[in-house]
Design an enzyme around this catalytic site. Structure first.
Site: not given
Lengths: 149, 149
Positions: A8, A87, A136
């Site tokens: 994502h 992010h 991440e």
């Protein structure tokens, strides 16, 4: 490590309710999940699915709204009041192995490995060590649990 | 419109050469395309492929480096010297239809429709009308030409 799925992109927003309207009405999203609180990270989260050639299993948009006074994304929204790209998140098969590799490379990891929005272990790497992008790293959900959130 | 594939995320970098090392050596990318100049937009471009469950046809990372003194991304890099997330790009089946829809919604479109990095028509929508995200809309490449760049 080997580059995994771009699970994502994290998008900060002052209002998930407004963002849902934007993705539904302006962008034509058809698969918008129920928002939920991720208290440990101080964010409210809502996933928007995007298509691939074979289904709705593309890179998701993870809308994140501040939850609580100490939310880590308050600072970002002060600088970017409309919200914006916060992010990116890539999958790995084994989170402990990935963490060890990043540590060995001298990358600054932000805090402990913890459970992320998809219910699998994640950690964040400092943007200054990642070409300016807060990154991440998340363990791939097991088969069948892929799109539970 | 209906939400299309998240074709790529545009990532500004002061050096595509350094970014290629980062994606290859740190992130483990295996499919990195040849960089090329997109003079009309004042950028040097390099695509990095990411996997899906079925192949390397996931959302790409589009590395963009300034080309020429008037490059549109110089300002971004002045504010973000390490680089970072610059834009997102979604596919549509028909660029003229999509443009008409965005115009009708009162979204500010930046300049004319032109040929983008994948050789199909594209336009950009102002981040202030798109939840803080500079958004590229691109016509889906025809069958067989999908991953030519």
């Amino acid at each position: 490590m080997k580059l995994g799925r771009l699970n994502h992109i994290g998008v900060a927003t002052p209002s998930i309710a407004d963002s849902i309207k934007h993705y539904r009405d302006t962008m034509g999203a058809t698969h918008i999940h129920e928002p939920f609180d991720l208290e440990e990270q101080g964010v409210k989260v809502c996933f928007v699915d995007t298509p691939t050639d074979s289904g709705m299993n593309g890179t998701q948009i993870e809308l994140i709204e501040p939850l609580g006074e100490k939310s880590t994304i308050r600072g970002f929204l002060e600088k970017n009041p409309l919200g914006g790209q916060h992010h990116v998140c890539f999958e790995v098969p084994d989170i402990a192995e990935a963490r060890a590799e990043f540590e060995e490379m001298g990358k600054r990891i932000l805090g402990p490995t913890r459970i992320g929005a998809h219910g699998t272990p994640i950690f964040f790497v400092h943007p200054k060590d990642m070409q300016g992008m807060l990154t991440e790293i998340m363990e791939t959900p097991r088969e069948g649990a892929h799109w539970s959130n």
